[in-house]
Design a protein around this motif. Structure first.
Motif, PDB file in Angstrom:
ATOM      1  N   ALA A  32      45.430  49.396  41.702  1.00  0.00           N
ATOM      2  CA  ALA A  32      45.718  48.954  43.073  1.00  0.00           C
ATOM      3  C   ALA A  32      44.614  48.035  43.611  1.00  0.00           C
ATOM      4  O   ALA A  32      44.839  47.290  44.573  1.00  0.00           O
ATOM      5  CB  ALA A  32      45.871  50.176  43.983  1.00  0.00           C
ATOM      6  N   ASP A  33      43.439  48.067  42.990  1.00  0.00           N
ATOM      7  CA  ASP A  33      42.313  47.255  43.466  1.00  0.00           C
ATOM      8  C   ASP A  33      42.215  45.892  42.777  1.00  0.00           C
ATOM      9  O   ASP A  33      41.316  45.107  43.092  1.00  0.00           O
ATOM     10  CB  ASP A  33      40.997  48.025  43.259  1.00  0.00           C
ATOM     11  CG  ASP A  33      40.989  49.329  44.021  1.00  0.00           C
ATOM     12  OD1 ASP A  33      41.276  49.299  45.229  1.00  0.00           O
ATOM     13  OD2 ASP A  33      40.708  50.380  43.413  1.00  0.00           O
ATOM     14  N   ILE A  34      43.136  45.606  41.873  1.00  0.00           N
ATOM     15  CA  ILE A  34      43.050  44.341  41.131  1.00  0.00           C
ATOM     16  C   ILE A  34      43.116  43.115  42.058  1.00  0.00           C
ATOM     17  O   ILE A  34      42.310  42.185  41.909  1.00  0.00           O
ATOM     18  CB  ILE A  34      44.111  44.297  40.010  1.00  0.00           C
ATOM     19  CG1 ILE A  34      43.655  45.239  38.882  1.00  0.00           C
ATOM     20  CG2 ILE A  34      44.305  42.879  39.481  1.00  0.00           C
ATOM     21  CD1 ILE A  34      44.685  45.481  37.807  1.00  0.00           C
ATOM     22  N   TRP A  88      26.272  34.132  38.796  1.00  0.00           N
ATOM     23  CA  TRP A  88      26.819  35.328  38.146  1.00  0.00           C
ATOM     24  C   TRP A  88      26.923  35.070  36.655  1.00  0.00           C
ATOM     25  O   TRP A  88      26.786  33.935  36.202  1.00  0.00           O
ATOM     26  CB  TRP A  88      28.192  35.630  38.766  1.00  0.00           C
ATOM     27  CG  TRP A  88      28.698  37.006  38.518  1.00  0.00           C
ATOM     28  CD1 TRP A  88      29.714  37.357  37.676  1.00  0.00           C
ATOM     29  CD2 TRP A  88      28.241  38.214  39.121  1.00  0.00           C
ATOM     30  NE1 TRP A  88      29.905  38.705  37.719  1.00  0.00           N
ATOM     31  CE2 TRP A  88      29.019  39.266  38.581  1.00  0.00           C
ATOM     32  CE3 TRP A  88      27.243  38.528  40.054  1.00  0.00           C
ATOM     33  CZ2 TRP A  88      28.843  40.603  38.944  1.00  0.00           C
ATOM     34  CZ3 TRP A  88      27.062  39.844  40.413  1.00  0.00           C
ATOM     35  CH2 TRP A  88      27.848  40.870  39.867  1.00  0.00           C
ATOM     36  N   SER A  89      27.215  36.117  35.893  1.00  0.00           N
ATOM     37  CA  SER A  89      27.242  35.923  34.438  1.00  0.00           C
ATOM     38  C   SER A  89      28.580  35.393  33.929  1.00  0.00           C
ATOM     39  O   SER A  89      28.774  35.296  32.726  1.00  0.00           O
ATOM     40  CB  SER A  89      26.866  37.233  33.740  1.00  0.00           C
ATOM     41  OG  SER A  89      27.479  38.314  34.373  1.00  0.00           O
ATOM     42  N   TRP A  90      29.502  35.082  34.802  1.00  0.00           N
ATOM     43  CA  TRP A  90      30.725  34.385  34.397  1.00  0.00           C
ATOM     44  C   TRP A  90      31.162  33.451  35.528  1.00  0.00           C
ATOM     45  O   TRP A  90      30.720  33.603  36.666  1.00  0.00           O
ATOM     46  CB  TRP A  90      31.831  35.380  34.022  1.00  0.00           C
ATOM     47  CG  TRP A  90      32.299  36.276  35.126  1.00  0.00           C
ATOM     48  CD1 TRP A  90      32.971  35.917  36.256  1.00  0.00           C
ATOM     49  CD2 TRP A  90      32.131  37.707  35.210  1.00  0.00           C
ATOM     50  NE1 TRP A  90      33.241  37.029  37.030  1.00  0.00           N
ATOM     51  CE2 TRP A  90      32.747  38.140  36.406  1.00  0.00           C
ATOM     52  CE3 TRP A  90      31.551  38.670  34.371  1.00  0.00           C
ATOM     53  CZ2 TRP A  90      32.765  39.481  36.795  1.00  0.00           C
ATOM     54  CZ3 TRP A  90      31.579  40.003  34.775  1.00  0.00           C
ATOM     55  CH2 TRP A  90      32.181  40.390  35.957  1.00  0.00           C
ATOM     56  N   SER A  91      32.014  32.495  35.184  1.00  0.00           N
ATOM     57  CA  SER A  91      32.499  31.543  36.181  1.00  0.00           C
ATOM     58  C   SER A  91      33.593  32.185  37.036  1.00  0.00           C
ATOM     59  O   SER A  91      34.164  33.205  36.658  1.00  0.00           O
ATOM     60  CB  SER A  91      33.077  30.305  35.492  1.00  0.00           C
ATOM     61  OG  SER A  91      32.074  29.684  34.737  1.00  0.00           O
ATOM     62  N   ALA A  92      33.890  31.538  38.159  1.00  0.00           N
ATOM     63  CA  ALA A  92      34.881  32.092  39.088  1.00  0.00           C
ATOM     64  C   ALA A  92      36.229  32.299  38.390  1.00  0.00           C
ATOM     65  O   ALA A  92      36.675  31.449  37.616  1.00  0.00           O
ATOM     66  CB  ALA A  92      35.046  31.138  40.272  1.00  0.00           C
ATOM     67  N   TYR A  93      36.839  33.424  38.674  1.00  0.00           N
ATOM     68  CA  TYR A  93      38.153  33.714  38.104  1.00  0.00           C
ATOM     69  C   TYR A  93      39.186  32.722  38.626  1.00  0.00           C
ATOM     70  O   TYR A  93      39.154  32.317  39.797  1.00  0.00           O
ATOM     71  CB  TYR A  93      38.614  35.120  38.516  1.00  0.00           C
ATOM     72  CG  TYR A  93      37.936  36.266  37.822  1.00  0.00           C
ATOM     73  CD1 TYR A  93      37.056  36.085  36.767  1.00  0.00           C
ATOM     74  CD2 TYR A  93      38.194  37.575  38.236  1.00  0.00           C
ATOM     75  CE1 TYR A  93      36.447  37.170  36.144  1.00  0.00           C
ATOM     76  CE2 TYR A  93      37.592  38.665  37.609  1.00  0.00           C
ATOM     77  CZ  TYR A  93      36.722  38.453  36.572  1.00  0.00           C
ATOM     78  OH  TYR A  93      36.123  39.514  35.962  1.00  0.00           O
ATOM     79  N   GLU A 124      42.567  33.377  37.244  1.00  0.00           N
ATOM     80  CA  GLU A 124      43.824  34.086  36.980  1.00  0.00           C
ATOM     81  C   GLU A 124      43.650  35.589  37.207  1.00  0.00           C
ATOM     82  O   GLU A 124      42.619  36.161  36.850  1.00  0.00           O
ATOM     83  CB  GLU A 124      44.235  33.899  35.515  1.00  0.00           C
ATOM     84  CG  GLU A 124      44.597  32.493  35.157  1.00  0.00           C
ATOM     85  CD  GLU A 124      44.724  32.314  33.653  1.00  0.00           C
ATOM     86  OE1 GLU A 124      44.936  33.326  32.946  1.00  0.00           O
ATOM     87  OE2 GLU A 124      44.580  31.179  33.212  1.00  0.00           O
ATOM     88  N   ARG A 125      44.694  36.197  37.736  1.00  0.00           N
ATOM     89  CA  ARG A 125      44.698  37.630  37.986  1.00  0.00           C
ATOM     90  C   ARG A 125      44.404  38.420  36.717  1.00  0.00           C
ATOM     91  O   ARG A 125      43.775  39.486  36.760  1.00  0.00           O
ATOM     92  CB  ARG A 125      46.075  38.015  38.560  1.00  0.00           C
ATOM     93  CG  ARG A 125      46.218  39.475  38.882  1.00  0.00           C
ATOM     94  CD  ARG A 125      47.670  39.833  39.184  1.00  0.00           C
ATOM     95  NE  ARG A 125      47.919  41.212  38.793  1.00  0.00           N
ATOM     96  CZ  ARG A 125      47.961  42.235  39.632  1.00  0.00           C
ATOM     97  NH1 ARG A 125      47.822  42.036  40.909  1.00  0.00           N
ATOM     98  NH2 ARG A 125      48.172  43.463  39.191  1.00  0.00           N
ATOM     99  N   ALA A 126      44.854  37.891  35.573  1.00  0.00           N
ATOM    100  CA  ALA A 126      44.644  38.617  34.304  1.00  0.00           C
ATOM    101  C   ALA A 126      43.158  38.876  34.047  1.00  0.00           C
ATOM    102  O   ALA A 126      42.794  39.853  33.388  1.00  0.00           O
ATOM    103  CB  ALA A 126      45.245  37.817  33.151  1.00  0.00           C
ATOM    104  N   LEU A 134      38.815  42.889  33.618  1.00  0.00           N
ATOM    105  CA  LEU A 134      37.570  43.466  34.152  1.00  0.00           C
ATOM    106  C   LEU A 134      37.746  44.958  34.402  1.00  0.00           C
ATOM    107  O   LEU A 134      36.909  45.779  33.984  1.00  0.00           O
ATOM    108  CB  LEU A 134      37.178  42.756  35.453  1.00  0.00           C
ATOM    109  CG  LEU A 134      35.994  43.375  36.201  1.00  0.00           C
ATOM    110  CD1 LEU A 134      34.693  43.217  35.407  1.00  0.00           C
ATOM    111  CD2 LEU A 134      35.828  42.734  37.583  1.00  0.00           C
ATOM    112  N   LEU A 135      38.833  45.314  35.077  1.00  0.00           N
ATOM    113  CA  LEU A 135      39.058  46.733  35.381  1.00  0.00           C
ATOM    114  C   LEU A 135      39.190  47.554  34.097  1.00  0.00           C
ATOM    115  O   LEU A 135      38.646  48.659  33.989  1.00  0.00           O
ATOM    116  CB  LEU A 135      40.303  46.899  36.247  1.00  0.00           C
ATOM    117  CG  LEU A 135      40.534  48.336  36.724  1.00  0.00           C
ATOM    118  CD1 LEU A 135      39.483  48.730  37.762  1.00  0.00           C
ATOM    119  CD2 LEU A 135      41.933  48.512  37.292  1.00  0.00           C
ATOM    120  N   GLU A 136      39.885  46.983  33.141  1.00  0.00           N
ATOM    121  CA  GLU A 136      40.041  47.663  31.847  1.00  0.00           C
ATOM    122  C   GLU A 136      38.664  47.930  31.216  1.00  0.00           C
ATOM    123  O   GLU A 136      38.390  49.035  30.732  1.00  0.00           O
ATOM    124  CB  GLU A 136      40.866  46.745  30.943  1.00  0.00           C
ATOM    125  CG  GLU A 136      41.410  47.351  29.695  1.00  0.00           C
ATOM    126  CD  GLU A 136      42.162  46.267  28.900  1.00  0.00           C
ATOM    127  OE1 GLU A 136      43.021  45.556  29.479  1.00  0.00           O
ATOM    128  OE2 GLU A 136      41.855  46.110  27.719  1.00  0.00           O
TER     129      GLU A 136
END
Ligand code: COA
Length: 190
Positions: A24-26, A42-47, A49-51, A56-58
């Motif tokens: 629910a927090d995705i 940050w250690s990655w670029s801006a998202y 895509e929702r995937a 990340l949550l996974e």
């Protein structure tokens, strides 16, 4: 650490609740990490895509199961919508240390929410987890983050040149550390 627990414990602060995140927090995670200011250092670029937020949550769940990462989402008490995350990573029971990470939805910057969440996780690390050392590295231009760390008593321990290649550039890292005997519990109160 937290032997047998299936999820992270919920932590409270005066204005925030730090909690386990679910599917629910995705959307909130995607919003948080899709802002280029939030991922500037940050250690990655801006998202885009929702995937990416789903992945990340996974990973948060998988690495908690392995006890190598504790990543809380935090929400204001009044609406429980995730506005940031705060992390203990590279957890080592042997050395009693972890590294600290944190991010806050850009729409909520400047109200001390980031500091309040980080202070609570620092307290949890030093008390409930009985860690001895917390560390963080931060881009020297990331003034807000440096203020958060120094406000909590983190000491400047070093400087690494061009440690990261992020967002199309080489970035330096300032190293910070805080030891349990140096920590002032009152810095946890916001
Ligand atoms: C770091 C972060 C969580 C701070 O959250 P926040 O709740 O907005 O922080 P605060 O409102 O408590 O601000 C902390 C201090 O930094 C100052 N500050 C914040 N942004 C600043 C900026 N861009 N320039 C100068 N000072 C700044 C604030 O005035 C405050 O100063 P004070 O200590 O005198 O009160 C947030 O900026 C963020 O998500 N940044 C992007 C992610 C990131 O870089 N994380 C850290 C990786 S190491």
């Amino acid at each position: 650490m937290l032997t047998g627990a299936l999820t992270l414990p919920t932590l409270e602060t005066p204005r925030l609740r730090l909690r386990w995140m679910t599917e629910a927090d995705i959307p909130a995670l995607f919003e948080l990490f899709s802002h280029p200011e939030v991922t500037r250092y940050w250690s990655w670029s801006a998202y885009t895509e929702r995937a990416q937020a789903e992945k990340l949550l996974e990973n948060i769940h998988k690495h908690f199961a392995e006890r190598s990462l504790f990543q809380w989402g935090y929400a204001r008490r009044e609406d429980d919508r995730i506005i940031g995350t705060c992390t203990l990573a590279e957890l080592s029971g042997q050395h009693r240390r972890a590294s600290l990470g944190y991010a806050l939805n850009h729409a909520h910057w400047g109200h001390g929410y980031g500091r309040e969440a980080v202070a609570r996780v620092v307290e949890f690390g030093f008390t409930s987890l009985e860690l001895h050392r917390l560390e963080a590295d931060v881009d020297p231009r990331n003034t807000g983050s440096i203020r958060v760390l120094e406000g909590l008593g983190f000491q400047h321990e070093g400087y690494q040149r061009q440690r990261y290649f992020l967002n199309g550039e080489l970035q330096d890292a300032v190293l910070y550390g805080l030891l349990r005997p140096e920590w002032r519990p009152d810095s946890a109160a916001s």
